[in-house]
Write a protein that holds these residues in place. Sequence first.
Motif, PDB file in Angstrom:
ATOM      1  N   GLY A 391       0.968  -0.894   0.208  1.00 37.00           N
ATOM      2  CA  GLY A 391      -0.649   0.154  -0.172  1.00 37.00           C
ATOM      3  C   GLY A 391       1.060   1.210  -0.140  1.00 37.00           C
ATOM      4  N   PRO A 392       0.199   2.521   0.391  1.00 42.34           N
ATOM      5  CA  PRO A 392       1.150   3.680   0.136  1.00 42.34           C
ATOM      6  C   PRO A 392       1.934   3.850   1.463  1.00 42.34           C
ATOM      7  CG  PRO A 392      -0.979   3.897   0.992  1.00 42.34           C
ATOM      8  CD  PRO A 392      -1.121   2.603   0.154  1.00 42.34           C
ATOM      9  N   SER A 393       2.964   3.168   0.979  1.00 46.39           N
ATOM     10  CA  SER A 393       3.789   3.325   2.814  1.00 46.39           C
ATOM     11  C   SER A 393       5.404   2.744   2.637  1.00 46.39           C
ATOM     12  CB  SER A 393       3.242   1.647   3.816  1.00 46.39           C
ATOM     13  OG  SER A 393       3.942   2.171   4.526  1.00 46.39           O
ATOM     14  N   SER A 394       5.870   3.867   3.013  1.00 49.45           N
ATOM     15  CA  SER A 394       7.954   2.825   2.843  1.00 49.45           C
ATOM     16  C   SER A 394       8.386   3.180   4.293  1.00 49.45           C
ATOM     17  CB  SER A 394       8.205   4.152   1.746  1.00 49.45           C
ATOM     18  OG  SER A 394       9.560   3.149   1.249  1.00 49.45           O
ATOM     19  N   LEU A 395       9.446   2.368   4.229  1.00 53.09           N
ATOM     20  CA  LEU A 395      10.391   3.287   5.525  1.00 53.09           C
ATOM     21  C   LEU A 395      11.914   3.545   4.974  1.00 53.09           C
ATOM     22  CD1 LEU A 395      10.915   1.831   8.626  1.00 53.09           C
ATOM     23  CD2 LEU A 395      11.700   0.420   7.328  1.00 53.09           C
ATOM     24  N   LEU A 396      11.844   4.930   5.901  1.00 53.47           N
ATOM     25  CA  LEU A 396      13.521   5.429   5.207  1.00 53.47           C
ATOM     26  C   LEU A 396      14.353   4.509   6.397  1.00 53.47           C
ATOM     27  CD1 LEU A 396      11.765   8.907   4.865  1.00 53.47           C
ATOM     28  CD2 LEU A 396      12.179   6.910   2.766  1.00 53.47           C
ATOM     29  N   LEU A 397      15.690   4.314   5.587  1.00 49.86           N
ATOM     30  CA  LEU A 397      16.551   3.783   6.829  1.00 49.86           C
ATOM     31  C   LEU A 397      17.562   4.524   6.402  1.00 49.86           C
ATOM     32  CD1 LEU A 397      18.064   1.601   8.542  1.00 49.86           C
ATOM     33  CD2 LEU A 397      17.922   0.115   6.589  1.00 49.86           C
ATOM     34  N   ARG A 398      18.427   5.459   8.158  1.00 52.76           N
ATOM     35  CA  ARG A 398      19.229   6.399   7.993  1.00 52.76           C
ATOM     36  C   ARG A 398      20.384   5.716   8.576  1.00 52.76           C
ATOM     37  NH1 ARG A 398      17.265  11.210   8.488  1.00 52.76           N
ATOM     38  NH2 ARG A 398      19.158  11.786   7.687  1.00 52.76           N
ATOM     39  N   VAL A 399      21.692   5.686   6.695  1.00 50.90           N
ATOM     40  CA  VAL A 399      22.707   5.540   7.347  1.00 50.90           C
ATOM     41  C   VAL A 399      23.780   5.982   7.679  1.00 50.90           C
ATOM     42  CG1 VAL A 399      21.897   2.963   6.129  1.00 50.90           C
ATOM     43  CG2 VAL A 399      22.862   5.481   4.688  1.00 50.90           C
ATOM     44  N   SER A 400      24.773   6.061   7.982  1.00 48.95           N
ATOM     45  CA  SER A 400      26.058   6.423   8.446  1.00 48.95           C
ATOM     46  C   SER A 400      26.653   6.910   6.950  1.00 48.95           C
ATOM     47  CB  SER A 400      26.903   6.344   9.550  1.00 48.95           C
ATOM     48  OG  SER A 400      26.130   6.111  11.037  1.00 48.95           O
ATOM     49  N   ASP A 401      27.261   5.613   6.702  1.00 51.99           N
ATOM     50  CA  ASP A 401      28.440   5.491   5.931  1.00 51.99           C
ATOM     51  C   ASP A 401      27.637   4.299   4.409  1.00 51.99           C
ATOM     52  OD1 ASP A 401      29.244   3.405   6.457  1.00 51.99           O
ATOM     53  OD2 ASP A 401      30.822   4.620   7.754  1.00 51.99           O
ATOM     54  N   VAL A 402      28.699   3.863   3.039  1.00 52.61           N
ATOM     55  CA  VAL A 402      28.935   3.058   2.298  1.00 52.61           C
ATOM     56  C   VAL A 402      29.100   2.020   3.333  1.00 52.61           C
ATOM     57  CG1 VAL A 402      29.587   1.950   0.350  1.00 52.61           C
ATOM     58  CG2 VAL A 402      29.286   5.199   0.299  1.00 52.61           C
ATOM     59  N   ALA A 403      29.741   1.975   4.035  1.00 53.69           N
ATOM     60  CA  ALA A 403      30.260  -0.020   4.781  1.00 53.69           C
ATOM     61  C   ALA A 403      28.735   0.195   5.420  1.00 53.69           C
ATOM     62  CB  ALA A 403      30.962   0.612   5.796  1.00 53.69           C
ATOM     63  N   GLN A 404      27.801   1.000   5.783  1.00 64.17           N
ATOM     64  CA  GLN A 404      26.635   0.713   6.740  1.00 64.17           C
ATOM     65  C   GLN A 404      25.989   0.211   5.214  1.00 64.17           C
ATOM     66  OE1 GLN A 404      25.273   3.309   9.737  1.00 64.17           O
ATOM     67  NE2 GLN A 404      25.421   1.866  11.017  1.00 64.17           N
ATOM     68  N   MET A 405      25.989   1.088   4.436  1.00 60.83           N
ATOM     69  CA  MET A 405      24.982   0.393   2.929  1.00 60.83           C
ATOM     70  C   MET A 405      25.396  -0.704   3.083  1.00 60.83           C
ATOM     71  SD  MET A 405      24.689   3.424   0.624  1.00 60.83           S
ATOM     72  CE  MET A 405      23.696   4.824   0.440  1.00 60.83           C
ATOM     73  N   GLN A 406      26.393  -1.620   2.266  1.00 63.53           N
ATOM     74  CA  GLN A 406      27.072  -2.571   2.523  1.00 63.53           C
ATOM     75  C   GLN A 406      26.072  -3.513   3.525  1.00 63.53           C
ATOM     76  OE1 GLN A 406      30.910  -1.327   1.948  1.00 63.53           O
ATOM     77  NE2 GLN A 406      31.018  -3.211   0.137  1.00 63.53           N
ATOM     78  N   ALA A 407      26.362  -3.049   4.891  1.00 59.18           N
ATOM     79  CA  ALA A 407      26.071  -4.518   5.279  1.00 59.18           C
ATOM     80  C   ALA A 407      24.684  -4.449   5.575  1.00 59.18           C
ATOM     81  CB  ALA A 407      26.598  -3.271   7.311  1.00 59.18           C
ATOM     82  N   VAL A 408      23.727  -3.702   4.995  1.00 59.12           N
ATOM     83  CA  VAL A 408      22.770  -3.485   5.137  1.00 59.12           C
ATOM     84  C   VAL A 408      21.859  -4.332   3.754  1.00 59.12           C
ATOM     85  CG1 VAL A 408      19.729  -2.485   4.826  1.00 59.12           C
ATOM     86  CG2 VAL A 408      21.519  -1.560   6.735  1.00 59.12           C
ATOM     87  N   ALA A 409      22.724  -4.150   2.903  1.00 58.81           N
ATOM     88  CA  ALA A 409      22.420  -4.834   1.826  1.00 58.81           C
ATOM     89  C   ALA A 409      22.299  -6.468   1.753  1.00 58.81           C
ATOM     90  CB  ALA A 409      23.194  -4.481   0.686  1.00 58.81           C
ATOM     91  N   ALA A 410      23.615  -6.251   2.960  1.00 60.61           N
ATOM     92  CA  ALA A 410      23.304  -8.050   3.213  1.00 60.61           C
ATOM     93  C   ALA A 410      22.948  -9.025   3.563  1.00 60.61           C
ATOM     94  CB  ALA A 410      25.297  -8.446   4.181  1.00 60.61           C
ATOM     95  N   THR A 411      22.143  -8.250   4.429  1.00 62.16           N
ATOM     96  CA  THR A 411      20.760  -8.656   5.688  1.00 62.16           C
ATOM     97  C   THR A 411      19.761  -8.500   4.901  1.00 62.16           C
ATOM     98  OG1 THR A 411      20.014  -6.707   6.831  1.00 62.16           O
ATOM     99  CG2 THR A 411      21.982  -7.812   7.283  1.00 62.16           C
ATOM    100  N   LEU A 412      19.697  -8.449   3.149  1.00 59.63           N
ATOM    101  CA  LEU A 412      18.233  -8.587   2.853  1.00 59.63           C
ATOM    102  C   LEU A 412      18.323  -9.435   2.325  1.00 59.63           C
ATOM    103  CD1 LEU A 412      18.965  -5.127   0.840  1.00 59.63           C
ATOM    104  CD2 LEU A 412      17.270  -5.536   2.711  1.00 59.63           C
TER     105      LEU A 412
END
Length: 530
Positions: A391-412
């Motif tokens: 539906g019309p909903s989304s989650l904004l995930l605040r990250v510190s840096d690119v390394a944290q983006m990679q860490a999140v991507a690895a859990t998806l």
Amino acid sequence: MATVAPLLIAGHWRPAAEGTDSFRAVDPSTAQAIGDAFPRSGAAEVEQALAAASAAAPMLAALAPERIAAFLEGYADALEADAEALVALAHAETGLPAATRLRGNELPRTCNQLRQAASAACSASWTRPVIDTGAGLRSCHAPLGKPVLVFGPNNFPFAFNAVSGGDFAAAIAARNPVIAKAHPGHPGTSQRLAEHAQRAADAAGLPAGTVQLLYDMPAPLGRALAGDTRLGAIAFTGSRSAGLALKQAADAAGIPFFGELSSLNPVFLLPGALAERGEALAEAFSASCLLGSGQFCTNPGLVLVPRGAAGDAFVAAVAGRFADTAPQLLLSPAVLATLQHAIGALRQAGARLLCGGTPGSVGITHAPTLFEVDAEAFLAAPARFQGEAFGPSSLLLRVSDVAQMQAVAATLEGQLTGTLYRAGDGSDDAAWQAVASVLRPRVGRLICDRMPTGVAISPAQQHGGPYPASTQPGFTAVGLPAAILRFSALQAYDNVPDALLPPELRDRNPGGLPRWIDQRWTTDDIGAQP
């Protein structure tokens, strides 16, 4: 008392059995039942459909591809001729915009899919012939020789409908009968589509039982049907819980199950892109997330936003757009209930509600809803934040840096799509590569600099992905001829004389079909001079 609609079984419209339970469609704008009643089929009717489809399967497999193409072309012509009535009916049952969505986009897409399937059927490109003349072996993809059961979703009453959509077209192109299990959210639309399908099948001389329609059935009967070994394959688009229950039954019987179950379609905003065009990205994301009330399988449900002033400005801009948008119309009471459950789960997980979160006061509606969470909380319990909020909903995930983006991507979990936005000056390119290297194995379609909403009908498309985006990551539900392969069997012939082979594998190749012969692609006859 509303009239109970008939069922399409074995080439004829039959009244439902006496005393059959029934239901009606609901107008989302009023939350009131509309139109005729439609039957919930029992075991006897399911058995009749299975028997008819099983009888039709070998006859359909033996037909010339041109007959299949004539059916698909005739069906597309009929839908175009009846566009006004079909659009009005689908609009009443789903609330989807009549002019811009149904008439302007989805119905033309559906007709295009049918015609592409007709072309693929004629060209036989989906058969992928392979010939080893030295070993005397030849192989190609061929019809299953069994029916395909198609479960249609609620959000595409034409393009993914069980009796007209991409799964239907692909299964028919491979010369398999289809038992269509319509979605109860748009039964009248499905009935009208099936009427056109049956007339086109009769005109093309297809066997009775090629196309059959069941509107609904009790869940235990659906699971029993999914486990019937007379089926050759199952295609399902819908919720993860329903899909997994059907998959369990299919797996136990050894039936290939092609399910599209859920996806968050994460969007990664790299630092340079956010600094360069943050306001434009906020506008693009808001438009994508709220398009069609967010009821797309490729809706951007998770956005990774760098911390800092540019990220804060992006969040504020999106929250403002969401808050200024009126409650949006949803497809059904079930969609509203599922969305509220998902929103509740995000709240319990610790996500911060920025706006929305409540149903509307008129019809079946819900306020656009935006959540925010820190990467540290997400990484501590990633599964709690990955439930699909359809539906019309989304989650904004605040990250510190690119390394944290990679860490999140690895859990998806597995996703249909993953998107990365980069700066135009190339400053994000190293970061793009770093994040993409982790994200790539977790998504079916990797996107650069555009939102994921929308699926091009292209031979190069992959509308699938690792589980739970789909149950078969090596296949796609969109794009021909690749989508046809789901409903085919790879068959090899060892030392079989030329006259007894399928046309695609014989020495002569009058149609110029590309074939892999002795380690090279060629359209030549076998024995022809190079």
